[in-house]
Design an enzyme around this catalytic site. Sequence first.
Site, PDB file in Angstrom:
ATOM      1  CG  ASN A 226     -24.855  19.251   1.495  1.00 41.45           C
ATOM      2  OD1 ASN A 226     -24.270  18.838   2.485  1.00 41.45           O
ATOM      3  ND2 ASN A 226     -24.280  20.083   0.631  1.00 41.45           N
ATOM      4  CG  ASP A 292     -22.854  20.124  -7.978  1.00 46.37           C
ATOM      5  OD1 ASP A 292     -21.633  20.336  -7.906  1.00 46.37           O
ATOM      6  OD2 ASP A 292     -23.362  18.996  -7.837  1.00 46.37           O
ATOM      7  CE  LYS A 302     -39.415  35.490   6.479  1.00 42.87           C
ATOM      8  NZ  LYS A 302     -40.336  35.539   7.593  1.00 42.87           N
ATOM      9  N   PRO A 319     -18.767  27.308  -8.869  1.00 42.90           N
ATOM     10  CG  PRO A 319     -17.163  28.380  -7.583  1.00 42.90           C
ATOM     11  CD  PRO A 319     -18.613  28.412  -7.927  1.00 42.90           C
ATOM     12  CG  ASP A 320     -16.107  20.823 -10.132  1.00 45.76           C
ATOM     13  OD1 ASP A 320     -15.391  20.606  -9.126  1.00 45.76           O
ATOM     14  OD2 ASP A 320     -16.645  19.917 -10.788  1.00 45.76           O
ATOM     15  CB  ILE A 321     -13.561  24.004  -5.364  1.00 43.19           C
ATOM     16  CG1 ILE A 321     -14.690  24.993  -5.058  1.00 43.19           C
ATOM     17  CG2 ILE A 321     -12.244  24.473  -4.748  1.00 43.19           C
ATOM     18  CD1 ILE A 321     -15.074  25.079  -3.584  1.00 43.19           C
ATOM     19  CG  PHE A 337     -14.352  12.656   0.184  1.00 46.45           C
ATOM     20  CD1 PHE A 337     -13.134  13.184   0.553  1.00 46.45           C
ATOM     21  CD2 PHE A 337     -14.893  11.626   0.954  1.00 46.45           C
ATOM     22  CE1 PHE A 337     -12.450  12.705   1.657  1.00 46.45           C
ATOM     23  CE2 PHE A 337     -14.227  11.134   2.064  1.00 46.45           C
ATOM     24  CZ  PHE A 337     -13.006  11.670   2.420  1.00 46.45           C
TER      25      PHE A 337
HETATM   26  O1  PMT Z   1     -19.758  15.502   6.524  1.00 45.17           O
HETATM   27  P1  PMT Z   1     -20.237  14.110   6.911  1.00 45.17           P
HETATM   28  O2  PMT Z   1     -21.632  14.132   7.481  1.00 45.17           O
HETATM   29  O3  PMT Z   1     -19.246  13.401   7.781  1.00 45.17           O
HETATM   30  O4  PMT Z   1     -20.347  13.258   5.555  1.00 45.17           O
HETATM   31  C1  PMT Z   1     -19.226  12.959   4.818  1.00 45.17           C
HETATM   32  C2  PMT Z   1     -19.462  13.154   3.310  1.00 45.17           C
HETATM   33  C3  PMT Z   1     -20.479  12.151   2.823  1.00 45.17           C
HETATM   34  C4  PMT Z   1     -19.971  14.583   3.038  1.00 45.17           C
HETATM   35  C5  PMT Z   1     -18.069  12.973   2.616  1.00 45.17           C
HETATM   36  O5  PMT Z   1     -17.597  11.670   2.884  1.00 45.17           O
HETATM   37  C6  PMT Z   1     -18.165  13.202   1.113  1.00 45.17           C
HETATM   38  O6  PMT Z   1     -18.523  12.335   0.340  1.00 45.17           O
HETATM   39  N1  PMT Z   1     -17.853  14.442   0.667  1.00 45.17           N
HETATM   40  C7  PMT Z   1     -18.003  14.899  -0.723  1.00 45.17           C
HETATM   41  C8  PMT Z   1     -19.427  15.297  -0.996  1.00 45.17           C
HETATM   42  C9  PMT Z   1     -19.645  15.764  -2.416  1.00 45.17           C
HETATM   43  O7  PMT Z   1     -19.856  16.937  -2.637  1.00 45.17           O
HETATM   44  O8  PMT Z   1     -19.472  14.840  -3.314  1.00 45.17           O
HETATM   45  P2  PMT Z   1     -19.643  15.056  -4.931  1.00 45.17           P
HETATM   46  O9  PMT Z   1     -19.526  13.701  -5.510  1.00 45.17           O
HETATM   47  O10 PMT Z   1     -20.875  15.847  -5.193  1.00 45.17           O
HETATM   48  O11 PMT Z   1     -18.402  15.943  -5.328  1.00 45.17           O
HETATM   49  C10 PMT Z   1     -17.165  15.389  -5.721  1.00 45.17           C
HETATM   50  C11 PMT Z   1     -16.010  16.210  -5.217  1.00 45.17           C
HETATM   51  O12 PMT Z   1     -16.038  17.494  -5.812  1.00 45.17           O
HETATM   52  C12 PMT Z   1     -15.986  16.448  -3.721  1.00 45.17           C
HETATM   53  O13 PMT Z   1     -14.656  16.347  -3.280  1.00 45.17           O
HETATM   54  C13 PMT Z   1     -16.497  17.874  -3.575  1.00 45.17           C
HETATM   55  O14 PMT Z   1     -15.907  18.501  -2.433  1.00 45.17           O
HETATM   56  C14 PMT Z   1     -16.019  18.512  -4.856  1.00 45.17           C
HETATM   57  N2  PMT Z   1     -16.889  19.590  -5.378  1.00 45.17           N
HETATM   58  C15 PMT Z   1     -18.182  19.357  -5.670  1.00 45.17           C
HETATM   59  C16 PMT Z   1     -18.964  20.364  -6.212  1.00 45.17           C
HETATM   60  C17 PMT Z   1     -18.383  21.620  -6.437  1.00 45.17           C
HETATM   61  N3  PMT Z   1     -19.096  22.608  -6.933  1.00 45.17           N
HETATM   62  N4  PMT Z   1     -17.094  21.826  -6.128  1.00 45.17           N
HETATM   63  C18 PMT Z   1     -16.344  20.849  -5.621  1.00 45.17           C
HETATM   64  O15 PMT Z   1     -15.147  21.035  -5.350  1.00 45.17           O
END
Ligand code: PMT
Length: 409
Positions: A226, A292, A302, A319-321, A337
Site C-alpha cells: 500500500n 489485511d 515467478k 492476523p489483526d496484530i 492508528f
Molecule cells: O506511512 P505514512 O506514509 O507516513 O502514512 C501514515 C499512515 C496513513 C500509514 C498512518 O498515519 C496510519 O494511518 N497508519 C495505519 C494504517 C492502517 O493500517 O489503518 P487501518 O485502519 O487499516 O488499521 C487500523 C489499525 O490496525 C492500525 O493501527 C494498523 O496498524 C492495525 N492493523 C491493521 C490490519 C492488521 N491486519 N493488523 C493490524 O494490526
Amino acid sequence: MLYLKPEFVTSILLSYNDTMLKGKNILIGITGGIAAYKICTLIRLYKKSGANVRVVVTPNALNFVTKLTLQSLSQNEVFSDCFEINDYKPEHIALTESDIFIIAPASANTIGKLANGICDNLLLSTACAFKKPILIVPAMNTNMWENPFVQDNLEKLKNCGFHILEPDSGFLACGTNGTGRMREPDEIYDKSVEILTKNNFLSGKKILITAGGTKEKIDPVRYITNASSGKMGIALARNAQQMGAEVTLVSTFNADGDFENIVTPTAQEMETTVKSKLNEVDCVIMAAAVSDFRVKEYSSQKIKKTSSDTMTLELVKNPDILKEISDLKTNTKIIGFCAESENLIENAKEKIKAKGCDFLIANDISRKDIGFNSDENEVYILDKALNIKKLDKDTKNNIAKRILEEIFE
Ligand code: PMT
C-alpha cells in the site's frame, strides 16, 4: 541599542534556583550580531543553575564579544576554529556531546546556512552533527526578518524539529522599531529549561512503534502493498527517542535513527516481532499500514504469463496484530492508528471498540495533503470512552510530538 539595567540582570541571576540544571551540558553558539553581548548574562544564568557551559562562536561573533569575556564567564575554553586541534576528537564532534545547543543570536546568514546543510565554520559543522535539541534564537533587522527567504529557511528548520524562539518587537540596535529584537536572556533560559524538561518526558519508558506498509509476497518478484511511506512511524520514533524513551522501530524497511530497528516486511513477521516484545515495553504504537490479506499460496517461482486475460489470486486473512495484542490485556499501553477514506469519526469510533486498544489515532487517507506519503498530517485522538481531540494540520514531526504528549499525559 537596548540597555539592560544592572539591577535587572542581578535580579534575574538571583531568581534562579542554584541546582536547576546541575550536571546538564549546555552548548551556546554565538553568531555575528549586536545581541551577542546579552549572551554574557545568559551564560551566567546557566552557571548559576549548576550547568556546564561551552561556547562556540562564528568568526563574525568575535567582532561583538571577546573570547576572553566568554571564557571567563563560562570557565571553559571558547571554540571558533575547526582546525584548532586540542584533542584526538574533532572539535565539532566533541561539542555535540551536550544536552542542548542554543544558537543565540542566530543571524539570517547562519539560519540560511543551517537550513541548507552548509557547514563552513565550526558552529555550523557542530549543528549539522548535533542529535539533541537545537534552539534557534534569531536576532536581526526587521526587513531582514520579514524577508521571505529568511522565513522559508526558518520554516524548513521548524519542520526538521528545530526549536525557534521568535524575536520580539521593539527598539532595535539599528535605530528602528520593529520585529527582530532577540529575546531576553531569561526568556531564552526558560525556553531551554522547557525543552530539556520535555526532552526527558519519556525517560525510562520503552516504546515499540511500527511503520510502513507490509509487503505480502505473491512470488519472488511481486507483492501486495500500500502507499504507506513510514514517515508517520519514523516521526513518532524520532520524537519518542528525543523525549528520552528507549525506542524499537519495527518497520517494513530499513530506517536510520538513534533507535533499535527491526525490519519485518510482512504482516506475519511483524506479528511475531511485536508479540515477542509486548511484555518488554510500556507502549506499542501501531502506525504501520498492515495488509489485511496475503496470498493463500506463495509461488516460489515467478508466475508465468498465460494466454488467459485474467488471473485469480486467492487471498487469506492476515492476523489483526492490533486486536490480538489488545485482547491479551497486558499492562502495555496499546495505541492504534485508523486510516479511513470516508466517515472518519464514525468509523474510528467503531474501530476503537472493535480493536480494544487504549487510544486510536484517526486520519483521513482520501486527502493528498495529509495521511499516506505526505509530510503533514491532521489527526483525531480517540480514547476508550470515545472522547475525541483534534490535532490540526501540522508537520508529521509536530503531530508525532503532540500524540506522544497526549497519550502519556
Ligand atoms: O506511512 P505514512 O506514509 O507516513 O502514512 C501514515 C499512515 C496513513 C500509514 C498512518 O498515519 C496510519 O494511518 N497508519 C495505519 C494504517 C492502517 O493500517 O489503518 P487501518 O485502519 O487499516 O488499521 C487500523 C489499525 O490496525 C492500525 O493501527 C494498523 O496498524 C492495525 N492493523 C491493521 C490490519 C492488521 N491486519 N493488523 C493490524 O494490526
